[in-house]
Enzyme design. Sequence first.
Site, short mmCIF file in Angstrom:
data_model
loop_
_atom_site.label_atom_id
_atom_site.label_comp_id
_atom_site.label_asym_id
_atom_site.label_seq_id
_atom_site.Cartn_x
_atom_site.Cartn_y
_atom_site.Cartn_z
N ARG A 45 -4.13 -0.19 8.65
CA ARG A 45 -4.39 -0.93 7.40
C ARG A 45 -3.67 -0.32 6.22
O ARG A 45 -3.40 -0.98 5.24
CB ARG A 45 -5.89 -0.87 7.09
CG ARG A 45 -6.70 -1.69 8.04
CD ARG A 45 -7.83 -2.42 7.31
NE ARG A 45 -8.47 -3.35 8.24
CZ ARG A 45 -9.48 -3.00 9.02
NH1 ARG A 45 -9.98 -1.79 8.96
NH2 ARG A 45 -10.00 -3.86 9.87
N ASP A 87 -4.26 -6.45 8.52
CA ASP A 87 -5.67 -6.56 8.86
C ASP A 87 -5.77 -7.21 10.24
O ASP A 87 -5.06 -8.18 10.52
CB ASP A 87 -6.32 -7.46 7.80
CG ASP A 87 -7.81 -7.55 8.01
OD1 ASP A 87 -8.54 -6.96 7.20
OD2 ASP A 87 -8.24 -8.19 9.01
N HIS A 176 -10.79 10.02 29.63
CA HIS A 176 -9.72 11.03 29.58
C HIS A 176 -9.91 12.14 30.61
O HIS A 176 -8.97 12.86 30.93
CB HIS A 176 -9.52 11.58 28.16
CG HIS A 176 -10.55 12.57 27.73
ND1 HIS A 176 -11.79 12.21 27.27
CD2 HIS A 176 -10.52 13.92 27.69
CE1 HIS A 176 -12.47 13.30 26.96
NE2 HIS A 176 -11.73 14.35 27.21
N ASP A 233 -22.55 9.28 25.92
CA ASP A 233 -21.27 9.88 25.54
C ASP A 233 -20.60 10.59 26.71
O ASP A 233 -19.38 10.52 26.87
CB ASP A 233 -21.52 10.88 24.39
CG ASP A 233 -20.24 11.47 23.82
OD1 ASP A 233 -19.30 10.69 23.58
OD2 ASP A 233 -20.19 12.70 23.62
N HIS A 238 -17.71 10.56 31.85
CA HIS A 238 -17.07 11.73 32.48
C HIS A 238 -17.84 12.26 33.69
O HIS A 238 -17.27 12.53 34.74
CB HIS A 238 -16.91 12.85 31.46
CG HIS A 238 -16.27 12.40 30.17
ND1 HIS A 238 -15.25 11.48 30.12
CD2 HIS A 238 -16.49 12.76 28.88
CE1 HIS A 238 -14.88 11.28 28.86
NE2 HIS A 238 -15.62 12.04 28.09
N LYS A 327 -24.33 19.82 24.04
CA LYS A 327 -23.58 20.41 22.93
C LYS A 327 -24.28 21.71 22.54
O LYS A 327 -25.48 21.87 22.76
CB LYS A 327 -23.60 19.47 21.73
CG LYS A 327 -23.03 18.08 22.04
CD LYS A 327 -21.65 17.90 21.47
CE LYS A 327 -21.10 16.54 21.72
NZ LYS A 327 -19.69 16.53 22.11
C1 BG6 Z 1 -15.52 12.87 24.59
C2 BG6 Z 1 -16.87 12.88 23.94
O1 BG6 Z 1 -15.38 11.73 25.40
O2 BG6 Z 1 -15.37 14.02 25.40
C3 BG6 Z 1 -17.07 14.14 23.13
O3 BG6 Z 1 -16.99 11.74 23.09
C4 BG6 Z 1 -16.80 15.36 23.97
O4 BG6 Z 1 -18.38 14.21 22.59
C5 BG6 Z 1 -15.46 15.24 24.67
O5 BG6 Z 1 -16.81 16.49 23.14
C6 BG6 Z 1 -15.25 16.37 25.66
O6 BG6 Z 1 -13.94 16.30 26.12
P1 BG6 Z 1 -13.17 17.62 26.51
O7 BG6 Z 1 -11.83 17.12 26.98
O8 BG6 Z 1 -13.09 18.45 25.26
O9 BG6 Z 1 -13.97 18.27 27.57
#
Ligand code: BG6
Length: 476
Positions: A45, A87, A176, A233, A238, A327
């Site tokens: 934007r 936009d 990821h 999350d 993961h 965390k």
């Molecule tokens: C993300 C989460 O997908 O993965 C985060 O949203 C988390 O909360 C992160 O900290 C952890 O990823 P990595 O690669 O640092 O282990």
Amino acid sequence: MSEPCRFVIFGAAGHLARTKLLPSLYDLECAGRLADGLSFTALARREMDTDGWRAHLTEVLAERRGEHPNEAAARRLAGRFDYLCGDHQDPDLYRRLRRSIEATGACRNVVFYLAVPPNQFRYIVSGLADAGLNEAGDAHRIVVEKPFGHDVASARALNAQLRAHYRERQIYRIDHYLGKETVQNLFVFRFANSVIEPLWNRHLIDHVQIILDEQEGIDTRAGYYDQTGALRDMVQSHLLQVLSLVAMEPPAALDADQLQAEKVKVLRSIRPLDDAVDASAVRGRYAGYLQEPGVAPDSSTETYVAMKLWVDNWRWHGVPFYLRTGKRLAERQSRVAIRFRDPPQQLFRQMSGGRREPNWLILSLQPEETIHFELQARQPGLRMSPRLLRVSTAYRTPQEQALDAYATLLLGVIEGDRSLFIHFDEVQLAWQVLDPLLRRWEGNGDGLVEYQPGTWGPEQSARLFERPHQHWRNDR
Ligand code: BG6
């Protein structure tokens, strides 16, 4: 890559682009992995022109490039970009985008990376489709980030928005963790070693632990995190992906369809939590969470989850899978720890003072990257007694450079390789597994245990263990 490719980044001025996408593109440029015909459109934007964007990119890379900056690569990468400001709801944006893609001759090979909040997806995909940028086949690909929905129903709704204009094969859903080399190694380690696979079942394995602990808190992410919590999350994505890789059957081939199908089978085999919600999970929150800026004073969001799942198939029936993430825990460590069964005959028990010394296999994913086996061998000396033998090896040598997971994933999208991405069936099944817990925990703080930062989380998690000899494997 023979055809020119255009890679369009929506949300190019955002946090994900700054911290992950742009630095990873730079790493790929340095490694010579970006083909000549590859070019980028950054889209956001913020009012600026292409020169302004290139200056911004140079600044972003300067923050991240570390000790040995490669100026030539940074310039080459900047030169691949143009910038479009607009936009997401403005049809003119997509007409301009189309013209910019046509100018590069890359219309038959385009990636649209949606580094934007999910509530923007529907505007973007319908804008692209109206501008004719949703060609079927693999020519046009859409990349989306997690979280994909916040429960089964919202994931289905989000998917319907994407599927209204794109086929499943064109949608690349990112987790990821699948881009991490050590996570990919779970697969190689299992299926490339004939000595490992015969051990990998309920006859020899007592239980499996999957631990993704973090030391950091939520930092400045309260806006997202307080609405999300650790279960959504980390576990939905993961942890369940890692579990799928640990538990899956060997696929018939290494292509995306076969890999995804095998992961789907695992997720489908997870025993529903219905009757055992409270007995299967412990949730916690670190002391001080409510004082983090942006957290609601009456928040009941968890920052820690430990849980137990069962995979009811021939390979895994009766083997508990213990999952843990949180965390502000004692250490940042991600690992898969596998405890093998005790030998049927305890010949050496007396000599080891009655202790059980089982075999463990520990695959440390990060930050330590090791493969670690614990065996028993004879203690040197006159007496016949066993002692623990630790056999460890590093996943990479100091000379072997580690690339961020995003570099691998970006390359996968550019090359049209879906094998590191997630099928909608996986997303949906993962939400289904967690659905009873989400409903149980929604909007109430029942059983939410406070833990001190710097510890391993609530001690109550020990109640998940099935047998007295089971305990969290916190060390390696
Ligand atoms: C993300 C989460 O997908 O993965 C985060 O949203 C988390 O909360 C992160 O900290 C952890 O990823 P990595 O690669 O640092 O282990």
